[in-house]
Design a protein around this motif. Sequence first.
Motif, PDB file in Angstrom:
ATOM      1  N   HIS A 107      48.170  21.461  25.053  1.00  0.00           N
ATOM      2  CA  HIS A 107      47.338  22.394  24.288  1.00  0.00           C
ATOM      3  C   HIS A 107      46.917  21.689  23.001  1.00  0.00           C
ATOM      4  O   HIS A 107      47.703  21.572  22.064  1.00  0.00           O
ATOM      5  N   HIS A 147      43.338  20.591  20.342  1.00  0.00           N
ATOM      6  CA  HIS A 147      41.929  20.809  19.986  1.00  0.00           C
ATOM      7  C   HIS A 147      41.338  19.565  19.338  1.00  0.00           C
ATOM      8  O   HIS A 147      42.040  18.806  18.667  1.00  0.00           O
ATOM      9  N   HIS A 196      38.477  25.456  22.271  1.00  0.00           N
ATOM     10  CA  HIS A 196      38.273  26.901  22.430  1.00  0.00           C
ATOM     11  C   HIS A 196      37.068  27.199  23.316  1.00  0.00           C
ATOM     12  O   HIS A 196      36.167  26.384  23.456  1.00  0.00           O
ATOM     13  N   GLU A 219      41.215  26.019  26.273  1.00  0.00           N
ATOM     14  CA  GLU A 219      41.990  27.191  25.874  1.00  0.00           C
ATOM     15  C   GLU A 219      41.006  28.341  25.964  1.00  0.00           C
ATOM     16  O   GLU A 219      40.246  28.595  25.032  1.00  0.00           O
ATOM     17  N   ASP A 249      49.763  23.056  20.096  1.00  0.00           N
ATOM     18  CA  ASP A 249      48.473  23.623  19.710  1.00  0.00           C
ATOM     19  C   ASP A 249      47.871  22.739  18.609  1.00  0.00           C
ATOM     20  O   ASP A 249      47.511  23.214  17.525  1.00  0.00           O
ATOM     21  N   HIS A 288      45.856  20.775  16.076  1.00  0.00           N
ATOM     22  CA  HIS A 288      44.542  20.903  15.453  1.00  0.00           C
ATOM     23  C   HIS A 288      44.263  19.738  14.503  1.00  0.00           C
ATOM     24  O   HIS A 288      43.118  19.441  14.213  1.00  0.00           O
TER      25      HIS A 288
HETATM   26 ZN    ZN Z   1      44.834  26.573  20.446  1.00  0.00          ZN
END
Ligand code: ZN
Length: 581
Positions: free
Chosen positions: A348, A350, A380, A419, A535, A537
Motif C-alpha cells: 500500500h 502512494h 488513490h 487503493e 500506506d 506517502h
Molecule cells: Zn493510502
Amino acid sequence: MGNEDIVRLFEEFAVLLELTGANSFRVLANAKVARAAEASTIDLVHLARSDPKALSNIDGIGGGSAAKIVEFVTTGAVKELIELRTQVPAGLPALLGLPGVGPKSVRLLWQERGIVDLASLESALAEGRLQGLAGFGPKKIQNLHDGIAFLKTAVGRVRIDDALVVAESAITHLRDAGVVDQIEFAGSLRRGKETIGDVDLVAVAANAPRAMESFCSMPGVAKVLVTGPTKSSVRMEDGIQVDLRIVPEHAFGAALLYFTGSKEHNVLLRGRAQQRGLRLNEYGLFEDDGLDAPQDRRAPLASRTEKELYEALGLAWAEPELREVRPLDEVCGHAPLVTVADIRAELHAHTTESDGSMPLLELVQRAKDRGFHTLAVTDHSRSSVQANGLSIDRLLRQIDAVREAEARVGGIRVLAGSEVDILVDGSLDYPDDVLAQLDLVVASPHASLRQAPDLATARLVRAARHPLVHILGHPTGRLVNGRPGLELDMHAVIAAARESGVALEINAHPARLDLRDLHARMAIEAGVPLAIDCDVHARDGFDVLGYGVQVARRAGAGPEQVINAWDAARLHAWIAARRGR
Ligand SMILES: [Zn+2]
Ligand SMILES: [Zn+2]
C-alpha cells in the motif's frame, strides 16, 4: 508561571466572552493576545514584573491586556475573568472539545435548550430535545452522538508515536549524560498500546541524585511535578508526563515487570506466586514468610531479569504486547510473534501521481533498499478528488509506468495496483474490467465515515465479497484521537473476508492503526490473513512499520498470519490466485 499560563488565560477569556455573547471584537482581541503570547520569545511574566509598561509595546498586546497580564502576574488571578466564570456553567467549555462544535453552537445549546455540560447534552440527545434547534440537522446531531462517545474514551491519552519520541529522547539524554547504567521504558508504551497515559522509565544509576537532576533539567521539561531519590515526575512542554524510577540493579527485572503491567497481568502473576507460597512485588519474588518486613532485607528468589522471574514461577517469558487481560498459559511461551524484520513486502504505497510526495522510481528504489521483495503501487482512485485520485486513463498509463520502473530498478517485484475507494454503497470506484487489469487491489473507505452501523457493515461486507479485491485497507477509517470511524459489525466483515479470501489491513500509520488490536485478533481467530501496510506517502513513510507490527503482535500474530511476511513465491501465488491466474 510562564508564557503558557498567559496563553491559557487569554484563551479562556476569548472562550468565555464568546459563550456569554460578547461582541466579536473583544473575543478576537483576547484570542490575538493568546497567539501573541504563544509566539513571543520574551518571558512575559518576567517583563510584567520588571518593566510592565513595555508589555504594550509587544505586537498584539494592547493597554487593557497588558494591565490584565500585570494583575495576573502580581495577584495570580484576574478579577474580570473570575467574574466571567460565574456567568458560564463550569461544564460548558468542555463541549468545545466535541469535533465540529464551536462557541456559537455551544451558546445556542445553552441558551435555547438549557444544556450546561456533557451529561446534560447527552440526555437532551437521548430525549430528542435538539429537534428544531437552528443549525442542528440530523447530520449534526449524529456528529454530536459520535463526538461524545469519542470524548469519553480519548481524554488524557496521547498517540503512541508522540509518547515514543518523548521516551526515546529522555533515554538518549540520560545515557549521553552518563548518569544511568540501565534504562528501559515500561508501561503501556512497552506493551504497544495505541494511546499512552504517562511515559514510565525504569533505570539503574550508581549516583541516583545526579540522575534525577539530569532528568529534571533535560530539554523540553515544562514543570517538575515531584522529585525524590527513587522517583521523579515531570511534565513535558507538549503535556506528556514522564516518570523516572531508579531501582537497585538486582531488582531491575522485577521493577520492569511491575511497571510494564498490565495491572491484570500483574494480578495473575501475584496470584500464581501466592499459590506457590511466594510473594511477588516490584523488588522481586520472595518466600512468603507472613512478615511485612521491608522486602530488600531478604534475598529474593528472583529479581534481576524478567525471564528469571517468570521461570521461578514455572512460566516462560511473556512478550510485553501480550500482557493484557488474558490467562497466563495463553501468553507465556506464546509462539513467536511477527517482527519488523519479518516484513518483506509493502502492499500500500502512494506516489506523486496522487497524494504521495515520492515519484514512482524513488518509491521503488526505497522499497528495494529496505530489502523488500515486493512493492505494490496503490495510488488513490478517481473519487478521492482531494487526493488527486487517478482517472481511468491515468491509471492505465500508470500500469505501463510501473512495468517500466520494475525493469529499470530491478531486483524487486513491483505490482501495479490501486487503493480504490469503497463508495458509500459498497461498490468500488473503478469498473471491474479496469480493476481486472491491476495486479493488486486495496479497497478502502475514505468518505462517508459517519454512516449508520448497519449501512457501514453492509458497505464493507460488499467490498470484501468483491472477487477482484485483495485487501480491505484501513477498514474503519478511524483516526486515533481524531475520529471514531465506521462502527462495523466486525464479525460480519471478517466472515465475508474469510469466505471470499480477502486479507484485512493493519494500517501502520500511528494516526490510523486500523484494524485495531482486538479486531486483528478476531481476524486471526477466524483464519483471515492480515496485511501490515505503511500506506507510504513520503520518504519517511516506511518508518511507521513498527507501529503496525506492534498491533499485530498485540493480536498474537506470527509471521504465518501476515501476508507481507511470506516469501515472494507464496505471496505472489496468493495474489495471482485472487485473479484466477
Ligand atoms: Zn493510502
Ligand atoms: Zn486510504
